[in-house]
Design an enzyme around this catalytic site. Structure first.
Site, PDB file in Angstrom:
ATOM      1  CB  THR A  12      45.891  24.247   5.517  1.00 29.24           C
ATOM      2  OG1 THR A  12      46.511  23.533   4.466  1.00 29.24           O
ATOM      3  CG2 THR A  12      45.762  25.702   5.143  1.00 29.24           C
ATOM      4  CB  SER A 172      54.477  18.771   9.022  1.00 25.83           C
ATOM      5  OG  SER A 172      55.718  18.096   9.012  1.00 25.83           O
ATOM      6  CB  CYS A 175      51.730  23.957  12.422  1.00 25.01           C
ATOM      7  SG  CYS A 175      49.985  24.358  12.251  1.00 25.01           S
ATOM      8  CB  THR A 178      50.808  21.729   9.218  1.00 21.54           C
ATOM      9  OG1 THR A 178      50.215  23.027   9.178  1.00 21.54           O
ATOM     10  CG2 THR A 178      51.567  21.477   7.931  1.00 21.54           C
TER      11      THR A 178
END
EC number: 3.4.25.2
Length: 189
Positions: A12, A172, A175, A178
């Site tokens: 996350t 995003s 990663c 994410t």
């Protein structure tokens, strides 16, 4: 590195940005189990204490909900005193054998302070009003700092929502844990 390392949270990105008396916390919606995406629209941001506190978590979901419940109890015991409630939670976290094994981190904010509660039970107040946790946290943190610096130096008109959305988009794209399904909660002055 093991996914069970309590100081490295996977799966996350949570970002908190404070400007004046306003604060926003943004989180992505991806839930991963190992290398598989289990859910893309999870809500990792929660309001507590009659909506006067917002918080986001990284780490094991069940552990985070345990911490949410404990923090809410501390906020009821110490209304309007977020720092004290978080310090009391951290004391319990360090003392209690069960709590010490929880694998979660939290960012907690109210109208006056933003705090990171680490997996080791530390309470940290971030510098510059920007904080991030989770696997994409450093990417979002870097992007948010750069955007805030550009806004201030060039007198650009960027809202907290814009900065949070853009910084989370950067995370995003880098990663794999994410996604770009961003959920935000804001407290305005």
């Amino acid at each position: 590195m093991s996914h069970r390392d309590s100081y490295t949270m996977y799966g996350t990105t949570i970002l908190c940005i404070r400007q004046g008396g306003s604060v926003i916390i943004a989180g992505d919606g991806q839930v991963s189990m190992g290398s598989a995406i289990m859910k893309t629209s999870a809500k990792k941001i929660k309001r507590l204490a009659g909506d006067s506190v917002i918080t986001g978590f990284a780490g094991a979901t069940a552990d985070a909900f345990t911490l949410f419940e404990r923090l809410e109890a501390k906020l009821e015991k110490h209304p309007g005193q977020l720092m004290r409630a978080c310090v009391e939670l951290a004391k319990d976290w360090r003392r209690d054998k069960y709590l010490r094994r929880l694998e979660a981190m939290m960012i907690v904010a109210d109208k006056s302070v933003s705090l990171i509660i680490s997996g080791g039970g530390d309470v940290l107040e971030p510098e510059n009003g920007i904080a991030a946790i989770g696997s994409g946290g450093n990417f979002a943190l870097s992007a948010a700092r750069a955007l805030c610096a550009a806004r201030d130096e060039l007198s650009l008109d960027m809202t907290l929502e814009y900065i949070a959305t853009a910084a989370m988009a950067v995370a995003s794209e880098i990663c794999v844990y994410t996604n770009n399904n961003i959920i935000m909660e804001k407290i305005e002055e």
